[in-house]
Design an enzyme around this catalytic site. Sequence first.
Site, mmCIF file in Angstrom:
data_model
loop_
_atom_site.group_PDB
_atom_site.id
_atom_site.type_symbol
_atom_site.label_atom_id
_atom_site.label_comp_id
_atom_site.label_asym_id
_atom_site.label_seq_id
_atom_site.Cartn_x
_atom_site.Cartn_y
_atom_site.Cartn_z
ATOM 1 C CG ASP A 79 -0.346 -0.050 2.521
ATOM 2 O OD1 ASP A 79 0.885 -0.205 2.591
ATOM 3 O OD2 ASP A 79 -1.071 0.080 3.528
ATOM 4 C CB SER A 80 4.570 1.723 -0.084
ATOM 5 O OG SER A 80 4.827 0.569 -0.864
ATOM 6 C CD GLU A 217 7.975 -0.175 7.546
ATOM 7 O OE1 GLU A 217 6.999 -0.886 7.218
ATOM 8 O OE2 GLU A 217 8.182 0.964 7.091
HETATM 9 O O1 KIV Z 1 3.596 -1.119 1.627
HETATM 10 C C1 KIV Z 1 4.792 -1.441 1.675
HETATM 11 O O2 KIV Z 1 5.599 -1.112 0.802
HETATM 12 C C2 KIV Z 1 5.243 -2.213 2.816
HETATM 13 C C3 KIV Z 1 6.723 -2.420 2.967
HETATM 14 C C4 KIV Z 1 7.332 -1.196 3.546
HETATM 15 C C5 KIV Z 1 7.043 -3.613 3.761
HETATM 16 O O3 KIV Z 1 4.465 -2.632 3.607
#
Ligand code: KIV
Length: 300
Positions: A79-80, A217
Amino acid sequence: MAATGHNPSPQDAPHAAVTSVTASSQSAPDIARGARRVRVHHLQRAKERGEKITMLTAYDAPTAALFDAAGIDTLLVGDSIGNTMLGHATTLPVTLDDMVRAGRAVSSGVQRAFVVVDLPFGSYEAGAEQALASAVRVMKETGASAVKLEGGRRSADQIRAITRAGIPVVGHLGYTPQSENALGGPRVQGRGDDAAEDLSQDALAVQEAGACAVVLEMVPADLTARITEFLAIPTIGIGAGTAADGQVLVWTDMAGMTDWSPRFARRYAELGAALRQAAADFAADVRTGGFPAAEHAFDA
Ligand code: KIV
């Protein structure tokens, strides 16, 4: 351990245009030992054999195809996407529709990698029923191999319901961006004895609920080492030191797409600068008549 099932199309019939790049060599060791696809048991076996699991985020078909061709074991449709691609300041506005569209695109570009799709904020917190419905939709509409969701004990019921339905779940502990307002922004989690104990209990809860792996994280390196030691399932670290069973980076950080990158990321390329230069060269050529040339034109 959660069971894994066969994922039909689009993974089995990847998009021709984007899989043309997948012929290049993969880096050893191959945690799937030459199997056509990386599956959930390969992740578990990698931990048992001490082989590191690689994970990158991906949000579209061509990028996913490149990472798949590079031999990346697992692709996370994170969701990044909210911050990296959709222009949001955080992951909070990302919708299930956003994730399904991106998940489908990534799956269509992949032949080998294990594809994990994030459940976005608001799609699982209400309880097991909501979480299961969201996960089922992701699995039906994207061709992914697993879903990921944030939280430890607070998300255990959701993880249990999803895994009981035969859907592998990856947990996410430590700094969890969907809770950034409660956590006070991106900060290391698990510092100090009480916080470390809390995080350890969350890790155990995620495993007991049936998760097949857990992302850690922004966790102190020694706590990552302890959790990785006592968990039977693989840990995948980001800003969590060297001891995790695997490492994940957001691909735009890894490839240097923007000027900013977090302290825990290494820039393996300067793609942002290269892309900006390519665009500037194109503009200059158009303005000076250097492009198009005769070979780019069609005869009558
Ligand atoms: O959404 C994302 O990119 C993540 C990573 C930072 C692990 O959850």
